[in-house]
Design a protein around this motif. Structure first.
Motif, PDB file in Angstrom:
ATOM      1  N   MET B   1       0.676  -1.267  -0.007  1.00  0.00           N
ATOM      2  CA  MET B   1       0.011  -0.046   0.166  1.00  0.00           C
ATOM      3  C   MET B   1       0.895   1.249  -0.161  1.00  0.00           C
ATOM      4  N   TYR B   2       0.293   2.126  -0.788  1.00  0.00           N
ATOM      5  CA  TYR B   2       1.281   3.477  -0.858  1.00  0.00           C
ATOM      6  C   TYR B   2       0.438   4.707  -0.489  1.00  0.00           C
ATOM      7  N   ILE B   3       0.996   5.627   0.106  1.00  0.00           N
ATOM      8  CA  ILE B   3       0.212   6.736   0.317  1.00  0.00           C
ATOM      9  C   ILE B   3       1.114   7.876  -0.552  1.00  0.00           C
ATOM     10  N   PHE B   4       0.474   8.720  -1.321  1.00  0.00           N
ATOM     11  CA  PHE B   4       1.025   9.851  -1.900  1.00  0.00           C
ATOM     12  C   PHE B   4       0.817  11.135  -1.372  1.00  0.00           C
ATOM     13  N   ASP B   5       1.636  12.218  -1.236  1.00  0.00           N
ATOM     14  CA  ASP B   5       0.887  13.500  -0.930  1.00  0.00           C
ATOM     15  C   ASP B   5       0.728  14.335  -1.953  1.00  0.00           C
ATOM     16  N   CYS B   8       3.293  15.054  -4.926  1.00  0.00           N
ATOM     17  CA  CYS B   8       3.514  13.881  -5.883  1.00  0.00           C
ATOM     18  C   CYS B   8       4.805  12.888  -5.198  1.00  0.00           C
ATOM     19  N   GLN B   9       5.000  12.944  -3.781  1.00  0.00           N
ATOM     20  CA  GLN B   9       5.994  12.133  -3.291  1.00  0.00           C
ATOM     21  C   GLN B   9       5.307  11.088  -2.504  1.00  0.00           C
ATOM     22  N   CYS B  10       6.022   9.988  -2.471  1.00  0.00           N
ATOM     23  CA  CYS B  10       5.591   8.709  -1.657  1.00  0.00           C
ATOM     24  C   CYS B  10       5.939   8.895  -0.371  1.00  0.00           C
ATOM     25  N   ILE B  11       4.794   9.127   0.468  1.00  0.00           N
ATOM     26  CA  ILE B  11       5.013   9.565   2.060  1.00  0.00           C
ATOM     27  C   ILE B  11       4.970   8.034   2.893  1.00  0.00           C
ATOM     28  N   TYR B  12       4.747   6.938   2.173  1.00  0.00           N
ATOM     29  CA  TYR B  12       4.311   5.953   3.090  1.00  0.00           C
ATOM     30  C   TYR B  12       4.249   4.809   2.427  1.00  0.00           C
ATOM     31  N   TYR B  13       4.701   3.665   2.846  1.00  0.00           N
ATOM     32  CA  TYR B  13       4.724   2.393   1.935  1.00  0.00           C
ATOM     33  C   TYR B  13       4.588   1.461   3.175  1.00  0.00           C
ATOM     34  N   HIS B  14       3.761   0.357   2.843  1.00  0.00           N
ATOM     35  CA  HIS B  14       3.593  -0.880   3.594  1.00  0.00           C
ATOM     36  C   HIS B  14       3.188  -2.168   2.807  1.00  0.00           C
ATOM     37  N   ASP B  15       3.578  -3.085   3.204  1.00  0.00           N
ATOM     38  CA  ASP B  15       3.350  -4.108   2.196  1.00  0.00           C
ATOM     39  C   ASP B  15       3.159  -5.559   3.283  1.00  0.00           C
ATOM     40  N   LEU B 106      -9.719  15.430  -1.360  1.00  0.00           N
ATOM     41  CA  LEU B 106      -9.589  16.851  -2.084  1.00  0.00           C
ATOM     42  C   LEU B 106      -8.474  17.560  -1.974  1.00  0.00           C
ATOM     43  N   THR B 107      -7.499  17.184  -0.893  1.00  0.00           N
ATOM     44  CA  THR B 107      -6.427  17.937  -0.529  1.00  0.00           C
ATOM     45  C   THR B 107      -5.284  17.190  -1.258  1.00  0.00           C
ATOM     46  N   GLY B 108      -5.524  16.223  -2.143  1.00  0.00           N
ATOM     47  CA  GLY B 108      -4.494  15.757  -3.275  1.00  0.00           C
ATOM     48  C   GLY B 108      -3.789  14.725  -2.319  1.00  0.00           C
ATOM     49  N   LEU B 109      -4.291  13.986  -1.461  1.00  0.00           N
ATOM     50  CA  LEU B 109      -3.741  12.827  -0.782  1.00  0.00           C
ATOM     51  C   LEU B 109      -4.338  11.632  -1.367  1.00  0.00           C
ATOM     52  N   LYS B 110      -3.161  10.681  -1.936  1.00  0.00           N
ATOM     53  CA  LYS B 110      -3.572   9.675  -2.718  1.00  0.00           C
ATOM     54  C   LYS B 110      -3.205   8.344  -1.956  1.00  0.00           C
ATOM     55  N   GLN B 128     -11.667   4.348   5.044  1.00  0.00           N
ATOM     56  CA  GLN B 128     -11.679   4.533   6.349  1.00  0.00           C
ATOM     57  C   GLN B 128     -10.429   4.558   6.913  1.00  0.00           C
ATOM     58  N   ILE B 129      -9.281   4.160   6.232  1.00  0.00           N
ATOM     59  CA  ILE B 129      -7.795   4.248   6.605  1.00  0.00           C
ATOM     60  C   ILE B 129      -7.617   5.785   6.819  1.00  0.00           C
ATOM     61  N   TYR B 130      -8.092   6.526   5.765  1.00  0.00           N
ATOM     62  CA  TYR B 130      -7.989   8.021   5.809  1.00  0.00           C
ATOM     63  C   TYR B 130      -8.694   8.642   6.777  1.00  0.00           C
ATOM     64  N   THR B 131      -9.782   8.392   7.013  1.00  0.00           N
ATOM     65  CA  THR B 131     -10.562   9.328   8.141  1.00  0.00           C
ATOM     66  C   THR B 131     -10.253   8.568   9.721  1.00  0.00           C
TER      67      THR B 131
END
Lengths: 188, 180
Positions: B1-5, B8-15, B106-110, B128-131
């Motif tokens: 799983m990736y989270i991008f801010d 355009c940078q990958c700020i989190y990675y988990h597998d 909406l803030t561009g977090l992916k 749900q992970i987001y909120t």
């Protein structure tokens, strides 16, 4: 449409928000401003610092707002104004400022606050009145920060403030431009 | 799983189950398809653990992989936006080996997560992970946020242990965990 925002705001306030003591909040904010005044001694600088603090808060607050309210993108700036006043302010401060003075091109609006929880029982010293201290300037920063995170660059500033002896507290919000999304640097 | 801010940078990675099927048909020269193949193949195989890192055979660092995934997601999103009118058209895509789920705020977090192809939509899970986890543990944490805005975040260690553990617990509790 505004009615649905109002009900949404009320609903979120009733159910999903942890509440804190309003007096504690007012006193904490008051002590922050008092400390800033003591440190800087220049009221324009204090205004700037409050705005900056608000900006940092705003960039994070918008995520919390979006997570809790789950609303989609607003179609135009007017809708943004309604969303901010009915849902945003309601959710975080339990007030609903009125949206007034929408400019002809729809790029500016005013928020009129009939009660300001930050400034309950606050009196400004005479020097502050002379030198233009905007006590609740942190709110302008919050507006600027949060709207910038959703791709709108705005300018928010106080027009009148009851603490300074005016009739009402009014914040003017001007849309400067819509920001473009960032594109990753090209790679070959 | 990736989270991008939003920058355009990958700020989190988990597998979780990456590298289950170490298929000998990997192209060792960094073929991008091969890396996706490994992330998706977790559904059917045995309990071989995730110790083998398929990236070693692939000459692709996490940073490059992050950029690659982001590029795919960004292009697809623009494509879907141009084809349809709605903002949130791009939800997931499926190949024969894996399914990639996507959620954007909406803030561009992916938020991006890969899973077995026959998994139903994980968009609610991502939401749900987001909120519940991201907003609570990262946004409200003054220390974690400082690193994000400064632009220098290591995807594997972001957010201290709280966020990583929270996400881990949440994902493990999903019914379709075995397929990630």
């Amino acid at each position: 449409m505004t009615k649905q925002y109002k009900t949404l705001g009320d609903d979120i306030w009733k159910n999903k928000v942890e509440k804190i003591n309003a007096e504690l909040f007012t006193l904490t904010y008051g002590s922050i401003v008092a400390q800033l005044v003591k440190d800087y001694e220049d009221f324009t600088e204090v205004n700037k610092q409050l705005e900056k603090m608000g900006y940092n808060i705003g960039t994070r607050l918008i995520e919390d707002f979006l997570a809790r309210s789950g609303v989609g993108r607003c179609q135009d700036f007017r809708e943004t104004a309604e969303m901010v006043s009915k849902v945003g302010f309601k959710m975080f401060l339990n007030i609903t400022p009125a949206v007034t003075n929408i400019s002809a091109d729809g790029r500016e609006f005013s928020l009129v606050l009939d009660e300001n929880p930050l400034a309950e029982c606050v009196e400004l010293p005479d020097q502050a009145l002379v030198d233009e201290l905007w006590y609740s300037n942190i709110l302008c920063g919050v507006l600027r920060g949060s709207l910038e995170m959703v791709q709108m660059q705005v300018d928010a500033f106080f027009v009148t403030d009851t603490l300074r002896g005016d009739d009402m507290t009014e914040i003017r919000v001007k849309l400067i431009r819509y920001l473009e999304e960032e594109v990753p640097a090209g790679e070959d | 799983m990736y989270i991008f801010d939003r920058h355009c940078q990958c700020i989190y990675y988990h597998d979780w189950h990456r590298g289950h099927t170490a298929k000998p048909t990997f192209d060792p020269h960094g073929d991008p398809l091969a890396s996706h193949q490994s992330t998706g193949g977790g559904g059917s195989t045995t309990t071989t653990t995730t110790m083998t890192d398929p990236r070693q055979g692939m000459n692709m660092s996490l940073e490059e992989e992050g950029k690659l995934v982001y590029g795919v997601v960004f292009s697809l999103r623009n494509l879907v936006k141009k084809l349809g009118k709605t903002q949130d058209g791009f939800i997931a895509y499926k190949t024969s080996h894996y399914k990639l789920h996507y959620y954007e705020t909406l803030t561009g977090l992916k938020f991006v997560i890969n899973s077995d192809p026959n998994v139903e939509s994980l968009q609610q899970a991502l939401r749900q992970i987001y909120t519940q986890i991201y907003v609570e543990l990262v946004v409200k944490n003054p220390l974690a946020c400082a690193t994000i805005t400064s632009g220098q975040v290591n995807p594997e260690t972001m957010g201290a242990e709280g966020f990583r553990n929270g996400v881990d617990r949440f994902v493990r509790s999903l019914t379709m965990f075995d397929t990630l």
